[in-house]
Design a protein around this motif. Structure first.
Motif, PDB file in Angstrom:
ATOM      1  N   LEU A   1      -2.532   1.235  15.353  1.00 50.51           N
ATOM      2  CA  LEU A   1      -3.353   2.046  15.375  1.00 50.51           C
ATOM      3  C   LEU A   1      -4.208   2.094  14.232  1.00 50.51           C
ATOM      4  O   LEU A   1      -3.860   2.450  13.077  1.00 50.51           O
ATOM      5  CB  LEU A   1      -3.122   3.677  15.604  1.00 50.51           C
ATOM      6  N   ALA A   2      -5.652   2.027  14.290  1.00 49.15           N
ATOM      7  CA  ALA A   2      -6.306   1.749  13.117  1.00 49.15           C
ATOM      8  C   ALA A   2      -7.302   3.128  13.048  1.00 49.15           C
ATOM      9  O   ALA A   2      -7.987   3.362  14.007  1.00 49.15           O
ATOM     10  CB  ALA A   2      -7.344   0.882  12.997  1.00 49.15           C
ATOM     11  N   CYS A   3      -6.634   4.189  12.210  1.00 52.45           N
ATOM     12  CA  CYS A   3      -7.329   5.481  12.295  1.00 52.45           C
ATOM     13  C   CYS A   3      -8.556   5.847  11.440  1.00 52.45           C
ATOM     14  O   CYS A   3      -8.875   7.331  11.377  1.00 52.45           O
ATOM     15  CB  CYS A   3      -6.031   6.529  12.078  1.00 52.45           C
ATOM     16  N   GLY A   4      -8.996   5.212  10.380  1.00 53.07           N
ATOM     17  CA  GLY A   4      -9.855   5.370   9.555  1.00 53.07           C
ATOM     18  C   GLY A   4      -9.359   5.256   8.089  1.00 53.07           C
ATOM     19  O   GLY A   4      -8.363   6.018   8.003  1.00 53.07           O
ATOM     20  N   HIS A   5     -10.001   4.798   7.129  1.00 51.53           N
ATOM     21  CA  HIS A   5      -9.407   4.669   5.816  1.00 51.53           C
ATOM     22  C   HIS A   5      -9.634   6.120   5.481  1.00 51.53           C
ATOM     23  O   HIS A   5      -8.555   6.662   4.740  1.00 51.53           O
ATOM     24  CB  HIS A   5     -10.319   3.739   5.037  1.00 51.53           C
ATOM     25  N   HIS A   6     -10.765   6.774   5.291  1.00 48.21           N
ATOM     26  CA  HIS A   6     -11.113   7.990   4.953  1.00 48.21           C
ATOM     27  C   HIS A   6     -10.135   9.205   5.703  1.00 48.21           C
ATOM     28  O   HIS A   6      -9.714   9.727   4.832  1.00 48.21           O
ATOM     29  CB  HIS A   6     -12.563   8.158   4.719  1.00 48.21           C
ATOM     30  N   ALA A   7     -10.251   8.753   6.897  1.00 55.30           N
ATOM     31  CA  ALA A   7      -9.686  10.087   7.612  1.00 55.30           C
ATOM     32  C   ALA A   7      -8.207  10.140   7.292  1.00 55.30           C
ATOM     33  O   ALA A   7      -7.723  11.116   7.442  1.00 55.30           O
ATOM     34  CB  ALA A   7      -9.830   9.612   9.092  1.00 55.30           C
ATOM     35  N   THR A   8      -7.258   9.029   6.984  1.00 50.97           N
ATOM     36  CA  THR A   8      -6.046   9.032   6.721  1.00 50.97           C
ATOM     37  C   THR A   8      -5.685   9.436   5.323  1.00 50.97           C
ATOM     38  O   THR A   8      -4.659   9.674   5.103  1.00 50.97           O
ATOM     39  CB  THR A   8      -5.416   7.550   7.026  1.00 50.97           C
ATOM     40  N   GLU A   9      -6.695   9.621   4.437  1.00 53.56           N
ATOM     41  CA  GLU A   9      -6.383   9.815   3.069  1.00 53.56           C
ATOM     42  C   GLU A   9      -7.228  11.030   2.587  1.00 53.56           C
ATOM     43  O   GLU A   9      -7.230  11.121   1.511  1.00 53.56           O
ATOM     44  CB  GLU A   9      -6.968   8.791   2.259  1.00 53.56           C
ATOM     45  N   ARG A  10      -7.169  11.894   3.567  1.00 53.71           N
ATOM     46  CA  ARG A  10      -8.079  13.069   3.304  1.00 53.71           C
ATOM     47  C   ARG A  10      -6.824  14.337   2.662  1.00 53.71           C
ATOM     48  O   ARG A  10      -7.673  15.033   2.080  1.00 53.71           O
ATOM     49  CB  ARG A  10      -8.758  13.665   4.261  1.00 53.71           C
ATOM     50  N   TYR A  11      -5.865  14.078   2.782  1.00 55.51           N
ATOM     51  CA  TYR A  11      -5.017  15.193   2.625  1.00 55.51           C
ATOM     52  C   TYR A  11      -4.145  15.251   1.402  1.00 55.51           C
ATOM     53  O   TYR A  11      -3.817  16.235   0.917  1.00 55.51           O
ATOM     54  CB  TYR A  11      -3.802  15.377   3.739  1.00 55.51           C
ATOM     55  N   GLY A  12      -3.895  14.076   0.660  1.00 55.85           N
ATOM     56  CA  GLY A  12      -3.145  14.119  -0.455  1.00 55.85           C
ATOM     57  C   GLY A  12      -3.868  14.500  -1.653  1.00 55.85           C
ATOM     58  O   GLY A  12      -2.948  15.422  -2.468  1.00 55.85           O
ATOM     59  N   ALA A  13      -5.080  14.309  -1.854  1.00 56.05           N
ATOM     60  CA  ALA A  13      -5.851  14.586  -3.181  1.00 56.05           C
ATOM     61  C   ALA A  13      -5.845  16.217  -3.173  1.00 56.05           C
ATOM     62  O   ALA A  13      -5.399  16.704  -4.182  1.00 56.05           O
ATOM     63  CB  ALA A  13      -7.064  14.146  -3.214  1.00 56.05           C
ATOM     64  N   PRO A  14      -6.217  16.827  -2.079  1.00 55.54           N
ATOM     65  CA  PRO A  14      -6.239  18.352  -2.074  1.00 55.54           C
ATOM     66  C   PRO A  14      -4.482  19.104  -2.371  1.00 55.54           C
ATOM     67  O   PRO A  14      -4.722  20.224  -2.885  1.00 55.54           O
ATOM     68  CB  PRO A  14      -6.771  18.866  -0.942  1.00 55.54           C
ATOM     69  N   ALA A  15      -3.878  18.370  -1.738  1.00 56.89           N
ATOM     70  CA  ALA A  15      -2.590  18.813  -1.860  1.00 56.89           C
ATOM     71  C   ALA A  15      -2.004  18.677  -3.348  1.00 56.89           C
ATOM     72  O   ALA A  15      -1.574  20.020  -3.818  1.00 56.89           O
ATOM     73  CB  ALA A  15      -1.560  18.103  -0.797  1.00 56.89           C
ATOM     74  N   VAL A  16      -2.069  17.695  -3.758  1.00 58.33           N
ATOM     75  CA  VAL A  16      -1.743  17.468  -5.320  1.00 58.33           C
ATOM     76  C   VAL A  16      -2.365  18.290  -6.266  1.00 58.33           C
ATOM     77  O   VAL A  16      -1.961  19.185  -6.978  1.00 58.33           O
ATOM     78  CB  VAL A  16      -1.987  16.136  -5.730  1.00 58.33           C
ATOM     79  N   ALA A  17      -3.851  18.491  -6.260  1.00 58.41           N
ATOM     80  CA  ALA A  17      -4.560  19.331  -6.975  1.00 58.41           C
ATOM     81  C   ALA A  17      -4.298  20.731  -6.811  1.00 58.41           C
ATOM     82  O   ALA A  17      -4.297  21.419  -7.811  1.00 58.41           O
ATOM     83  CB  ALA A  17      -6.099  19.029  -6.552  1.00 58.41           C
ATOM     84  N   ALA A  18      -4.131  21.152  -5.627  1.00 62.13           N
ATOM     85  CA  ALA A  18      -3.927  22.590  -5.380  1.00 62.13           C
ATOM     86  C   ALA A  18      -2.447  23.071  -5.938  1.00 62.13           C
ATOM     87  O   ALA A  18      -2.415  24.007  -6.564  1.00 62.13           O
ATOM     88  CB  ALA A  18      -3.837  23.031  -3.783  1.00 62.13           C
ATOM     89  N   HIS A  19      -1.533  22.049  -5.911  1.00 64.05           N
ATOM     90  CA  HIS A  19      -0.317  22.484  -6.494  1.00 64.05           C
ATOM     91  C   HIS A  19      -0.409  22.401  -7.920  1.00 64.05           C
ATOM     92  O   HIS A  19       0.123  23.623  -8.522  1.00 64.05           O
ATOM     93  CB  HIS A  19       0.613  21.017  -5.939  1.00 64.05           C
TER      94      HIS A  19
END
Length: 252
Positions: free
Chosen positions: A216-234
């Motif tokens: 399954l190819a789900c989108g480069h941006h779509a699969t990488e939307r979640y790490g940056a905000p999680a780390v920055a918020a932490h």
């Protein structure tokens, strides 16, 4: 409020960039003002994201895809000049972490994508252990490849490319965000029945059909939307900073 160097140390302590062989520099890529109070996070250090940071009076930007990559043209012209000019004119710090952000076991791109999709990792695989292997967190499986694809479409809110290789129910799922199609063979060797990533290249469709593992190819941006905000918020919570995630839409 904190000093930019203290913010850098907090990111480094969490993500451990020294552990990785990467395609570009991790950490502080562009130096801005000393004092940091407000952080904007995003996937890519695009002009649109930097403009959003300027509008929000951010002191720092935290991203997965920074400005500098191994082997790129080193001249500061065109789009590179425009992005750097905005950062420097507004004295904004740019922090970027690539593979370290993919790999973090709780806050990274792979861990956060798995959580968003309701998957639980039980093992790692592939070069530098970037790939995650596991199953549904609720212990159930998917009836078939299309049921898995429908689940991912619903969770990500976008179309996905599905090459059904596995016949029948799917329980063992591997994933690696972004442009990780080269990890497919490692996922097959690890015993996956399906593999999720952002992109697909020509060989993977054949591997899926011939090896009996769904791709399954789900989108480069779509699969990488979640790490940056999680780390920055932490890190922002740890240091008492303001944080906002800005999602610049990208169909890729």
């Amino acid at each position: 409020m904190t000093h930019r160097q203290d913010l850098l140390q907090a990111f480094d302590a969490l993500l451990e960039p020294e552990r990785f062989k990467d395609y570009g520099p991790n950490g502080l890529q562009v130096e801005g003002r000393d004092a940091v109070k407000r952080v904007v996070s995003g996937v890519t250090a695009s002009r649109a994201l930097i403009e959003a940071a300027v509008a929000r009076r951010a002191d720092a930007v935290f991203v997965h895809h920074g400005l500098f990559w191994r082997g790129q043209d080193g001249r500061v012209t065109g789009w590179m000049k425009q992005r750097l000019a905005l950062l420097l004119a507004h004295d904004i710090n740019l922090y970027a972490y690539h593979l370290p952000l993919d790999a973090h076991p709780e806050l990274g791109n792979n861990a956060q994508l798995g959580r968003h999709l309701g998957l639980r990792a039980t093992a790692r695989f592939g070069e530098q252990d970037l790939g995650f292997l596991g199953e549904r967190a609720d212990g159930a499986g998917f009836a078939d490849s299309e049921a898995l694809a429908a689940h991912v479409r619903g969770a990500l809110g976008r179309e996905v490319t599905c090459v059904p290789g596995h016949a029948g129910p799917i329980r063992r799922i591997a994933w690696c965000t972004g442009g990780a199609q080269s990890y497919f063979e490692s996922a097959i060797a690890a015993g996956a029945q399906a593999f999720l990533t952002g992109e697909i290249s020509e060989p993977q469709a054949h591997y899926a059909r011939e090896c009996g593992v769904t791709f399954l190819a789900c989108g480069h941006h779509a699969t990488e939307r979640y790490g940056a905000p999680a780390v920055a918020a932490h890190v922002a919570r740890e240091l008492g900073l303001e944080h906002e995630f800005v999602d610049v839409d990208n169909p890729a």
